[in-house]
Design a protein around this motif. Structure first.
Motif, short mmCIF file in Angstrom:
data_model
loop_
_atom_site.label_atom_id
_atom_site.label_comp_id
_atom_site.label_asym_id
_atom_site.label_seq_id
_atom_site.Cartn_x
_atom_site.Cartn_y
_atom_site.Cartn_z
N ASN A 144 0.83 -1.20 0.00
CA ASN A 144 0.00 0.00 0.00
C ASN A 144 0.87 1.25 0.00
N ARG A 146 3.81 1.58 -1.31
CA ARG A 146 4.33 1.76 -2.67
C ARG A 146 3.22 2.25 -3.60
N PHE A 147 2.04 1.74 -3.40
CA PHE A 147 0.86 2.16 -4.17
C PHE A 147 0.70 3.67 -4.05
N PHE A 148 0.74 4.14 -2.83
CA PHE A 148 0.60 5.59 -2.59
C PHE A 148 1.71 6.35 -3.29
N LEU A 150 3.64 5.57 -5.84
CA LEU A 150 3.62 5.60 -7.30
C LEU A 150 2.45 6.41 -7.86
N THR A 151 1.36 6.48 -7.11
CA THR A 151 0.22 7.22 -7.65
C THR A 151 0.24 8.70 -7.27
N LYS A 152 0.89 9.04 -6.15
CA LYS A 152 0.79 10.42 -5.66
C LYS A 152 2.07 11.24 -5.75
N SER A 190 8.68 3.47 -11.90
CA SER A 190 7.56 3.63 -12.82
C SER A 190 7.66 4.91 -13.64
N LEU B 68 -5.74 5.71 2.17
CA LEU B 68 -4.54 6.24 2.81
C LEU B 68 -4.60 7.75 2.73
N ASP B 73 -3.19 14.69 0.24
CA ASP B 73 -3.37 13.59 -0.70
C ASP B 73 -4.12 12.45 -0.03
N LEU B 75 -5.55 8.42 -1.08
CA LEU B 75 -5.60 7.35 -2.07
C LEU B 75 -6.58 6.30 -1.58
N LEU B 77 -7.95 2.82 -1.34
CA LEU B 77 -7.44 1.47 -1.58
C LEU B 77 -8.54 0.57 -2.09
N PHE B 147 -4.03 -1.32 -8.01
CA PHE B 147 -2.71 -0.70 -8.12
C PHE B 147 -2.32 -0.62 -9.60
N THR B 151 -2.07 2.90 -11.91
CA THR B 151 -0.77 3.35 -12.38
C THR B 151 -0.59 3.19 -13.89
N LYS B 152 -1.33 2.28 -14.50
CA LYS B 152 -1.07 1.99 -15.90
C LYS B 152 -2.17 2.41 -16.87
#
Lengths: 231, 231
Positions: A144, A146-148, A150-152, A190, B68, B73, B75, B77, B147, B151-152
């Motif tokens: 999670n 890492r998710f944050f 990469l997206t933010k 990424s 999160l 910010d 995110l 989940l 995720f 991201t993609k």
DNA sequence: TCTTTTCGTTGATCTGGATCAGGTTTTAAG
DNA sequence: CTTAAAACCTGATCCAGATCAACGAAAAGA
């Protein structure tokens, strides 16, 4: 901000693998009997997303990436140094395939444990099961993060994150061999290879890192952390 | 592409909550005695990231988002309809706080179970532990899918994903009340409110969806799925 | 050894989507 | 009913970062 809320972009846990610590000798023998050890060369595929998950794996030596793939897109979920476990997410009921792929970054040794044996241990040993739960839970929190990230965060923050992770979590020293190519780093953060190059050059020009022949050195971890934090 | 590799952007599991199914009456009583039921209004916070995790929660009625937060910010989940469990990732050793926040989208009922009681069940009942493992594992796979999606995929694919998820997973019908605002949808698809509006209008113009007063209808799920798939 | 890939670097261009700015409509509050 | 505040919509602008292109250096293979 408490430590648990620091999102870093390169997901590696800090707790050592401990789920086998409390097994009896008999149980350890059982694991031994139902497992094999395999050597992989750099770049080889340890497990392939979608293929039958007949075993849980423990990476005993080396370094690997765990990633999702879909067409030409790939997303690295985490990188795993020794000693760590691979394949726990394929444990859920009604599933019998790997939900992700894994590939080595360098020559690595992997122990494969029959999934049926692993499941038997879970059923017969509640403490072991508890530790598997703990690993899965921690893994969730890490991914999670890492998710944050990469997206933010934007590119500078993401790459700073990757560098700090390599230094702090993987090699555990400020100066480490750069076994990953720019393409690997780009994939981890990424972003495109060109952006990676540009940002590395910028970091170098600003004295945050030094790049020798095949080695990278973190010169100003505090500043990198600041860049990572502000995103 | 096998079904398990379809990455959708709005993570909701398909397996019903079943970890309590195989408990003895005695164990069920034990859970009952160590839990309370709480009613929340729309928009209330069920749990706050970083605060003490004294309990595991089961959302019995309603709909909530798990997210999160870091500064401004946020995110998301996953979103959780009833009946689902919240807080499993706080189960790992050495951790005693919630790794994420949760907030209701509508009036909801939540049962809070003492975490110590929950842990006791895990220790004493290997089958229960196994089911917790299964839930955590499935959850990991689901969140990984989101995720990948965030991201993609680009905006059109992400919003198509969200609409399909609401239709297929949450409301389970083609025509459902739009209880979420554009801001909620934007947050779910991780994009700006303006982009959300623009894309919804485009989808409407192209006959993929219809928007009535407070209702949305999926007219061409196949086309939406195609948009979601190509990203 | 020479040749062919692969890797790394740098500049120029392009674009998806955020942001900004101005509206209208709907809902809520007084 | 009136006013304030959200929510929604639409056009104009801007920017981070991808993509494209071109080239030197290193590594691998013949």
């Amino acid at each position: 901000m408490p430590k648990s809320v620091v999102y870093n972009g390169c997901s590696v846990g800090e707790n050592p693998l401990c789920c086998f610590d409390d097994l009896t000798q008999e149980e350890l023998d059982f694991v031994e009997q139902n497992s094999v050890e395999v050597e992989y060369k750099r770049g080889e595929t340890i497990c392939k997303q979608g293929s039958f998950a007949s075993h849980i794996m423990v990476i005993k030596e080396g370094l690997a990436k765990i990633y999702l793939e879909n067409g030409n897109d790939t997303l690295i979920l985490k990188i795993l140094p020794a000693i760590n476990i691979i394949g726990l997410p394929s444990l859920f009921d009604g599933n019998n395939t790997f939900p992700y792929s894994a590939q080595t970054y360098m020559d690595s040794t992997v122990r494969q444990i029959e999934i049926s044996a692993f499941k038997k241990l879970i059923e017969s040993n509640a403490k072991f099961a508890g530790q598997v739960i703990s690993m899965l839970a921690e893994n969730t929190v890490i991914i999670n993060g890492r998710f944050f990230c990469l997206t933010k965060k934007q590119t500078y923050g993401r790459l700073a994150d990757v560098l700090l992770c390599l230094s702090n979590r993987i090699y555990k020293t400020d100066k480490f061999p750069l076994q990953l190519t720019r393409k690997d780093l780009a994939e981890l953060a990424s972003m495109s290879v060109e952006s990676t190059t540009r940002i590395l050059t910028k970091f170098k020009d600003e004295g945050l890192i030094a790049v020798h022949c095949q080695e990278i050195e973190i010169l100003n971890a505090d500043k990198l952390l600041e860049i990572s934090t502000i995103g």
